[in-house]
Every structure is written in structure tokens, then in C-alpha cells.
Design a protein around this motif. Structure first.
Motif, PDB file in Angstrom:
ATOM      1  N   ARG A 416      34.951  12.515  40.689  1.00 51.76           N
ATOM      2  CA  ARG A 416      35.162  13.880  41.189  1.00 51.76           C
ATOM      3  C   ARG A 416      35.244  13.873  42.722  1.00 51.76           C
ATOM      4  O   ARG A 416      36.131  14.511  43.313  1.00 51.76           O
ATOM      5  N   ALA A 417      34.327  13.140  43.350  1.00 49.67           N
ATOM      6  CA  ALA A 417      34.318  13.084  44.808  1.00 49.67           C
ATOM      7  C   ALA A 417      35.593  12.449  45.352  1.00 49.67           C
ATOM      8  O   ALA A 417      36.141  12.885  46.377  1.00 49.67           O
ATOM      9  N   ALA A 418      36.078  11.399  44.675  1.00 46.12           N
ATOM     10  CA  ALA A 418      37.304  10.732  45.117  1.00 46.12           C
ATOM     11  C   ALA A 418      38.498  11.674  45.030  1.00 46.12           C
ATOM     12  O   ALA A 418      39.363  11.681  45.913  1.00 46.12           O
ATOM     13  N   MET A 424      42.312  17.439  46.278  1.00 43.70           N
ATOM     14  CA  MET A 424      42.499  18.174  45.033  1.00 43.70           C
ATOM     15  C   MET A 424      41.541  19.362  44.995  1.00 43.70           C
ATOM     16  O   MET A 424      40.374  19.245  45.377  1.00 43.70           O
ATOM     17  N   PRO A 425      41.984  20.526  44.543  1.00 34.29           N
ATOM     18  CA  PRO A 425      41.096  21.682  44.427  1.00 34.29           C
ATOM     19  C   PRO A 425      39.908  21.398  43.506  1.00 34.29           C
ATOM     20  O   PRO A 425      40.002  20.582  42.585  1.00 34.29           O
ATOM     21  N   GLN A 430      37.285  18.705  38.953  1.00 32.37           N
ATOM     22  CA  GLN A 430      36.292  18.733  37.875  1.00 32.37           C
ATOM     23  C   GLN A 430      36.951  18.412  36.541  1.00 32.37           C
ATOM     24  O   GLN A 430      36.446  17.627  35.742  1.00 32.37           O
ATOM     25  N   TRP A 431      38.112  19.007  36.319  1.00 29.52           N
ATOM     26  CA  TRP A 431      38.836  18.828  35.051  1.00 29.52           C
ATOM     27  C   TRP A 431      39.334  17.398  34.901  1.00 29.52           C
ATOM     28  O   TRP A 431      39.133  16.754  33.855  1.00 29.52           O
ATOM     29  N   LEU A 432      39.978  16.853  35.928  1.00 29.18           N
ATOM     30  CA  LEU A 432      40.547  15.514  35.823  1.00 29.18           C
ATOM     31  C   LEU A 432      39.458  14.443  35.773  1.00 29.18           C
ATOM     32  O   LEU A 432      39.604  13.442  35.058  1.00 29.18           O
TER      33      LEU A 432
END
Length: 526
Positions: A416-418, A424-425, A430-432
Motif C-alpha cells: 500500500r505504501a509503495a 496512487m490515490p 488500498q484496493w490494489l
């Protein structure tokens, strides 16, 4: 008479030692910072990615003692009647013993003389090997894995009854320079005898005056081979106490010796004998087959993994997965114990796989993120037998990386951090990240060979043989029969008669009746 009978006749779920072992496994964890290495016959078995704890190890030893491990191991290696349902020994270890009994030594000598004579005379440019199951997979595996030690003759295989198999084998072959080797323990195996008849007819149609002079039989029923017309000097024997899936160590290895050399066959036997000695002498905690078996029992019967994937990171081991499929699934695909009662826990897993890195682009997605997952046996060679140093490093890196990812997974937060760092929004990151996440926690074993030598190959196969024996002992089942195979073969014989227009010999379900009628009509219309 039956030393494999557990010391406690209770079914497995009722043994207090099983209850204690199951609880200890469920309470254990992956000790990612500890090494659990076992060394045997030149191999290193790394069990560090299996659930483990001191309590689980002690409970495992207690369970093995309750199942009479010491006496069962001695009985197997001494040639006692451990195959209880067929009332005979399973003495395949004698076939590779440094000092075998006279009958075994005599057949080894005959095979050696036959091969040396063929080599000295320059006889046979090609071999057609006809056999199926245990009479086929070991020869394929050994020849393919050790082909780099010097190919002497072309070797083609015919196993399937499908006519395409024999057609492909004879295509482009010179019948005057071809030896046909038929391997069948009973010499009644339908597929083998049908294909052998076709091969003999091919020789005869090609002008070979006496085709039987170009046929070798390897069987536990030499009289049946002789009755067919094969000369006694070309009939090689093994025995009822050798199961087909344990027969590579016998005269069944003759085509391997013709194709890639006697030294390969003898090296494979030596490696297996070294693993036998380790299995016979090592304590439970340091016994490689025992520890591999315990991991298998924990994964299948306690943790619920229904399958075992064989990931061999060496292209020469392409036939290892099907070889182990037969060894493991034919031996452990049982649901009743030695007393004829339901085992009460899940037994043998389904076994499958292919060489890495091919498997990574085929089914590793499922291994990493599928809902079920599987236990995995990774196999690699520290040294290659080719000149491509960087490619070998890439191969080993892939093996280690896949294993670590299965164990440790990936960090959702790091992913998520990357993604956020890439701009990325928040909602999209969060989704990806949820799709990219690997939860890990999936068990595996790493088996390391120094190189893929015949000795290492023999040790590897014997490791799995003894693993299967120990798992069967814990589950209380007989690993040496295969009644599930026999029932279907018997039914096929009756259906074949019906396809020939003979009277119905058995009752059938509606679908089977429909297809028998339709296919019999097709035959009559030809």
C-alpha cells in the motif's frame, strides 16, 4: 508374522498419542528464524518452513513409538511379510544392498553381462521399452535425469494402450537395429502385452526372421514370458516381493544401462543403499525419511492440505512428479487401516507438479493466493552440469524466492505504501494492495542435492520410498498393495468382451450401458 501391526490396535483417532500430536502441531508455528536441517546420504533436507516446536517433536516421537516404528523398520529391511494383505515381503531394499542375496546378485550379474556383451558387439542402436506404471516411470526418470552421463542408444517408451503410443515409438526406427524390452511383473498386464504383440508384428512384417530374438522380458513370471517364445537367456527376473513402483532397482533397470550406462544404474543403487543405511540407523530426530514423513502427516491430516506439489528446480527431473505420483498415491491412497476399519483421518495427498521455473508460470499463482494452497517439496542442485553459470544462479534464486514467499508472504502495508509513493490515490492503493497481498504461512520442504549424480538420484528416490513407509505406519495402512487399480482393470476386461459382441458379464449403470451399446455398434459397422 505381521510386524507392521501397530503396537496399539486402536484406530488412529483413538490413540492418545495421536491426539497429543495433533494438538501439538496445531499449537506449533513456523519458526522462520531457526534452521531445521537433516543430512542423509549426501542430501540436505531443510524443514525450516514446516510448522515445528519442541512439543511437536516429542509428540511425534511418542506417536512413532506407539505405532511400533523400530520393529516395523527392522521388519521392512529384514524382508519380513510387511505387505499383510498380500502376505509377502516388500524387500526392495535388498535389490540395492551392497551384498545382496544370491538370487539378486545373480540377476544383477546377468544384466551386467548382457549389457557389456551388447556394448562390446555394438548391438542395437535403439530400444523400444514397453511397460506401464511402475514398469515405466522409473526407467523414464532415470534415463532422462542421467542422460548427460553419455547416451549410448536411442530409447523410446510405450506405455499407453492408445495405438498412437506404439505408432510413435516405431516411427523412424530401423527394425534390424532395434531391441524390444517388455517389462511386466505378472506378464499379464493388458497394455504391455498388447503393445508387445504389435512390436513383434512390426519386427516380423519388416522381414525379421525370428523377431523373438530381438525381445527381452523382465518379469516375476519368467514361465509366462518363455511360453510366449522369448528365449530364456533374454528373460530377466524379479520377484513377488518387489512392488512395481519399487522395481527400478531390479533388472527393470536394464534399459537404463543400455541407454546411458551400467555405471549409472550402479550409482543409483549405491545412492539408494546409502539412504537405506541412514534410515536404518539414524535416530528419529535426525532421520530424513522420518522427518519428511512427519511433515507430510502434519500437513495432510492435521493442517488439512489436500495435495503435495513437487517443484524440482532442474529440467532433467521432469519425470520426478509423475514418478512420485505413483509411489505416493498408489501407496497411500487408502481409507481403511490394517484392521479393515476406516482410518478416521485424511490419508495420502494428491501429488502433482512440474519443474521450476515452468511451474511458476503455470500454477504458482494458485499456490500463493488460492484458497486451498498445498504443501510443496522444492528440490534443487547446488551445482549444475552445464556451463551456464548465470542461468543456474537465476534458477536457484527463483527456487529460494518462491519458497520464502510461500512462507512469509508479502506485507499489505508495504504494498500500500509503495503504491501511495507512486502517487496512487488512497482508495485505489488500498484496493490494489489487497489484490497484490500474499498471506504466506504455507508449508514447504527444501531438498538439496550437491549435483544430479546417479548416487544423488538413488538417494532421493529411496528418501521418498521410506517417507511413504513411515506415513503408512502412522496412518495404520498398507502401502504395498493397490486394490483400487485392480478393480477397474477387471471391469475393463469384461467391458472389452462386450465391445466384441460377447454376452454381458456384469451389471452396469445406464450411462455405461449406453456407451457400450453405441461403441459395440461402431465396431460391428466397420
Amino acid at each position: 508374522m505381521h510386524p507392521v501391526q501397530p503396537a496399539d490396535h486402536a484406530s488412529l483417532p483413538h490413540l492418545p498419542e495421536w491426539k497429543a500430536y495433533s494438538e501439538a502441531v496445531l499449537e506449533a508455528s513456523f519458526c522462520t528464524d531457526d534452521l531445521h536441517l537433516v543430512h542423509a546420504a549426501g542430501l540436505t533436507i531443510d524443514l525450516s518452513a514446516q510448522v515445528d516446536s519442541p512439543a511437536a517433536r516429542q509428540a511425534a516421537e511418542n506417536l512413532l513409538n506407539a505405532r511400533g516404528f523400530d520393529s516395523a523398520r527392522k521388519a521392512l529391511l529384514a524382508g519380513e511379510h510387511v505387505n499383510r494383505t498380500e502376505d509377502r515381503a516388500a524387500w526392495h531394499t535388498m535389490l540395492r544392498a551392497p551384498e545382496p542375496i544370491e538370487a539378486v546378485a545373480n540377476e544383477h550379474r546377468r544384466v551386467r553381462e548382457f549389457v557389456l556383451d551388447a556394448d562390446a558387439q555394438g548391438k542395437w542402436k535403439s530400444i523400444i521399452h514397453i511397460g506401464i506404471g511402475g514398469s515405466d516411470w522409473g526407467v523414464r526418470l532415470a534415463t532422462d535425469a542421467c542422460g548427460g552421463y553419455g547416451s549410448r542408444r536411442i530409447l523410446k517408451f510405450v506405455a499407453n494402450i492408445d495405438g498412437h503410443a506404439i505408432e510413435d515409438a516405431i516411427l523412424g526406427m530401423d527394425p534390424r537395429e532395434t531391441l524390444v524390452v517388455a517389462t511386466s511383473k505378472s506378464f499379464t498386464t493388458t497394455e504391455t502385452l498388447a503393445n508387445l504383440r504389435r512390436a513383434i508384428q512390426w519386427l516380423a512384417d519388416s522381414g525379421i526372421e525370428n523377431p523373438y530374438e530381438q525381445v527381452v522380458a523382465i518379469t516375476a513370471k519368467p514361465a509366462a514370458a518363455a511360453q510366449l517364445g522369448i528365449p530364456d537367456s533374454q528373460i530377466f527376473k524379479f520377484w513377488d516381493w518387489v512392488g512395481g513402483r519399487y522395481s527400478l532397482w531390479s533388472a527393470v533397470g536394464l534399459p537404463v544401462a543400455l541407454a546411458v550406462g551400467l555405471d549409472v544404474v550402479e550409482g543409483i543403487r549405491a545412492g539408494a543403499a546409502a539412504m537405506d543405511a541412514h534410515f536404518a540407523q539414524a535416530d528419529i530426530a535426525d532421520n530424513a525419511p522420518v522427518q519428511l514423513a512427519l511433515a507430510g502427516v502434519a500437513n495432510r491430516s492435521v493442517l488439512g492440505y489436500g495435495s503435495l506439489s513437487i517443484a524440482a528446480y532442474d529440467a532433467r527431473l521432469q519425470y520426478l512428479a509423475p514418478y512420485l505420483q505413483q509411489l505416493d498415491m498408489e501407496s497411500l491412497g487408502k481409507s481403511v487401516d490394517l484392521a479393515g476399519q476406516p482410518v478416521g483421518v485424511p490419508t495420502g495427498p494428491s501429488v502433482w507438479g512440474m519443474p521450476g521455473t515452468d511451474g511458476q508460470h503455470t500454477f504458482f499463482q494458485w499456490l500463493h493466493q488460492g484458497t486451498d494452497g498445498a504443501a510443496v517439496d522444492f528440490i534443487m542442485c547446488r551445482e549444475a552440469d552445464h556451463q551456464w553459470v548465470e542461468e543456474h544462479a537465476m534458477l536457484l534464486a527463483n527456487c529460494l524466492a518462491q519458497r520464502q514467499t510461500l512462507l512469509r508472504g508479502t506485507s499489505f502495508e508495504a504494498d500500500r505504501a509503495a503504491l501511495l509513493a507512486q502517487g496512487m490515490p488512497e482508495d485505489n492503493a488500498q484496493w490494489l494492495a489487497s489484490h497484490r497481498h500474499h498471506r504466506g504461512g504455507r508449508p514447504s520442504t527444501l531438498i538439496v542435492l550437491p549435483r544430479l549424480t546417479p548416487h544423488a538420484m538413488g538417494a532421493l528416490l529411496a528418501l521418498y520410498e521410506h517417507k511413504v513407509f513411515v506415513q503408512a505406519l502412522i496412518w495404520g495402512i498398507n502401502p504395498f498393495d493397490q486394490w483400487g487399480v485392480e478393480a477397474g482393470k477387471k471391469m475393463a476386461s469384461g467391458i472389452l468382451q462386450e465391445l466384441h459382441g460377447e454376452a454381458q458379464t456384469a451389471s452396469h449403470d445406464q450411462s455405461t450401458r449406453h456407451w457400450i451399446s453405441l461403441l459395440a455398434g461402431d465396431r460391428q459397422g466397420r
